[in-house]
Design a protein around this motif. Sequence first.
Motif, PDB file in Angstrom:
ATOM      1  N   LYS A 180       0.865  -1.229   0.004  1.00 45.19           N
ATOM      2  CA  LYS A 180       0.023  -0.013  -0.157  1.00 45.19           C
ATOM      3  C   LYS A 180       0.853   1.143  -0.098  1.00 45.19           C
ATOM      4  O   LYS A 180       0.339   2.251  -0.690  1.00 45.19           O
ATOM      5  CB  LYS A 180      -0.916   0.154   1.255  1.00 45.19           C
ATOM      6  N   LEU A 188      -7.349   3.901   2.866  1.00 45.55           N
ATOM      7  CA  LEU A 188      -7.863   2.900   3.786  1.00 45.55           C
ATOM      8  C   LEU A 188      -8.539   3.773   4.897  1.00 45.55           C
ATOM      9  O   LEU A 188      -8.655   3.002   5.905  1.00 45.55           O
ATOM     10  CB  LEU A 188      -6.738   1.860   4.364  1.00 45.55           C
ATOM     11  N   TYR A 189      -9.145   4.778   4.620  1.00 40.76           N
ATOM     12  CA  TYR A 189      -9.894   5.547   5.651  1.00 40.76           C
ATOM     13  C   TYR A 189     -11.351   4.730   5.633  1.00 40.76           C
ATOM     14  O   TYR A 189     -11.571   4.086   4.875  1.00 40.76           O
ATOM     15  CB  TYR A 189     -10.305   6.996   5.202  1.00 40.76           C
ATOM     16  N   GLU A 190     -12.016   4.898   6.947  1.00 44.08           N
ATOM     17  CA  GLU A 190     -13.267   4.173   7.013  1.00 44.08           C
ATOM     18  C   GLU A 190     -14.305   4.709   6.330  1.00 44.08           C
ATOM     19  O   GLU A 190     -15.007   3.954   5.449  1.00 44.08           O
ATOM     20  CB  GLU A 190     -13.649   4.441   8.545  1.00 44.08           C
ATOM     21  N   GLY A 197      -2.654   4.229   0.752  1.00 44.22           N
ATOM     22  CA  GLY A 197      -3.717   3.129   0.348  1.00 44.22           C
ATOM     23  C   GLY A 197      -5.155   3.555   0.380  1.00 44.22           C
ATOM     24  O   GLY A 197      -5.932   2.739   0.122  1.00 44.22           O
ATOM     25  N   ASP A 224       0.429   3.711   5.259  1.00 47.26           N
ATOM     26  CA  ASP A 224      -0.415   3.047   4.532  1.00 47.26           C
ATOM     27  C   ASP A 224      -2.054   3.386   4.454  1.00 47.26           C
ATOM     28  O   ASP A 224      -2.842   3.251   3.496  1.00 47.26           O
ATOM     29  CB  ASP A 224      -0.596   1.390   5.341  1.00 47.26           C
ATOM     30  N   ILE A 225      -2.441   4.058   5.421  1.00 46.66           N
ATOM     31  CA  ILE A 225      -3.699   4.561   5.410  1.00 46.66           C
ATOM     32  C   ILE A 225      -3.941   5.520   4.276  1.00 46.66           C
ATOM     33  O   ILE A 225      -5.131   5.380   3.695  1.00 46.66           O
ATOM     34  CB  ILE A 225      -4.353   5.100   6.723  1.00 46.66           C
ATOM     35  N   PRO A 255     -12.716   5.027  -3.174  1.00 45.19           N
ATOM     36  CA  PRO A 255     -12.444   4.092  -2.357  1.00 45.19           C
ATOM     37  C   PRO A 255     -13.782   3.389  -1.578  1.00 45.19           C
ATOM     38  O   PRO A 255     -13.598   2.146  -1.267  1.00 45.19           O
ATOM     39  CB  PRO A 255     -11.578   4.531  -1.292  1.00 45.19           C
TER      40      PRO A 255
END
Length: 324
Positions: A106, A141-143, A139, A135-136, A266
């Motif tokens: 990521k 990758l947030y909620e 990538g 990575d968040i 996303p």
Amino acid sequence: MKVRVFYHDKCFDGTSSAALFSRFYRERIRGDVEFVFSGLLHRAGSLFNEADFDGDENAIVDFKYSSSPKITWWFDHHESAFLSPQDQEHFEQDQSNKKFYDPDYKSCTSFLAMIAEQRFGFDPKPVAELVHWTDIIDGALYEDARTAVEMKAPAMKLTMAIESATDSSFGQKLIPFLASKPLQQIIEEPFVAEVLPPLLERHQRSVAILDERTESKDGTLFFDVTDKDLDGYNKFVPYYLHPESIYSVGLSKSHFRVKVSVGSNPWAPSEPTVNLARICERYGGGGHARVGAISFDVTQHDAASKAAKEIVEELRAHVRKERG
């Protein structure tokens, strides 16, 4: 001994990769070194200047590969990592054990941390917070979109400062702090704290501008903000405003380039299936399967606009076909 570290500028992951590399190098390779940090940006024309590779060792992190014999270290995770098949072949034949690539990671920071630990015995625990947030952020990758747009976490504020910095030395000044301090302490440093209020205000203005400018059709967003000072806008705002979207294409402008940003939501209502890196590569750009970009010379606004509109039509046609 001088080690020059080239990193993806105006990027949280790129800046963090440079920080982690410097910490790893000092702890596991040799300590008596002077680090010099140089930001790299994707732009029209040549990405590298051979004369800049003037360190006793030269490293590139989170950026495209260079086959120059002066480059001794390389770490990247972008799908579009190689400028040519020859560069890819050069990398595959390299026996130095100092050049590493994996597009499945990521973030480049987390990839570098893994390699440094497994190959060189580096302890990544002191930089675990930095690795976690790269990575968040890289990538996505947030909620949810609101979390990505509200900018509450220190890492989000740092990302905004890095991406919007007009002072080219900002990232270089930040890197030693990222390598050694908690993120909350870093945003309290005077040189960071002073830039945050105007940037947060600018962020709120950008939400209003993107709301006004964005056209949503066939699951694909399009906006042109080349007449506004919005280089470095939060790329999740369009999806926050239009949760029904799958893809987005945006045109923005800075003093040195016109940028076509191509992304996927996303939190899209249906899974994005188009490889955006491959689309961007056709125009000289690149990126990842879910997000990419193309840089045109600042004088090539018409070419950038044409490319953006062609990509919008391609993505909308793809969505229409998938929807039957």
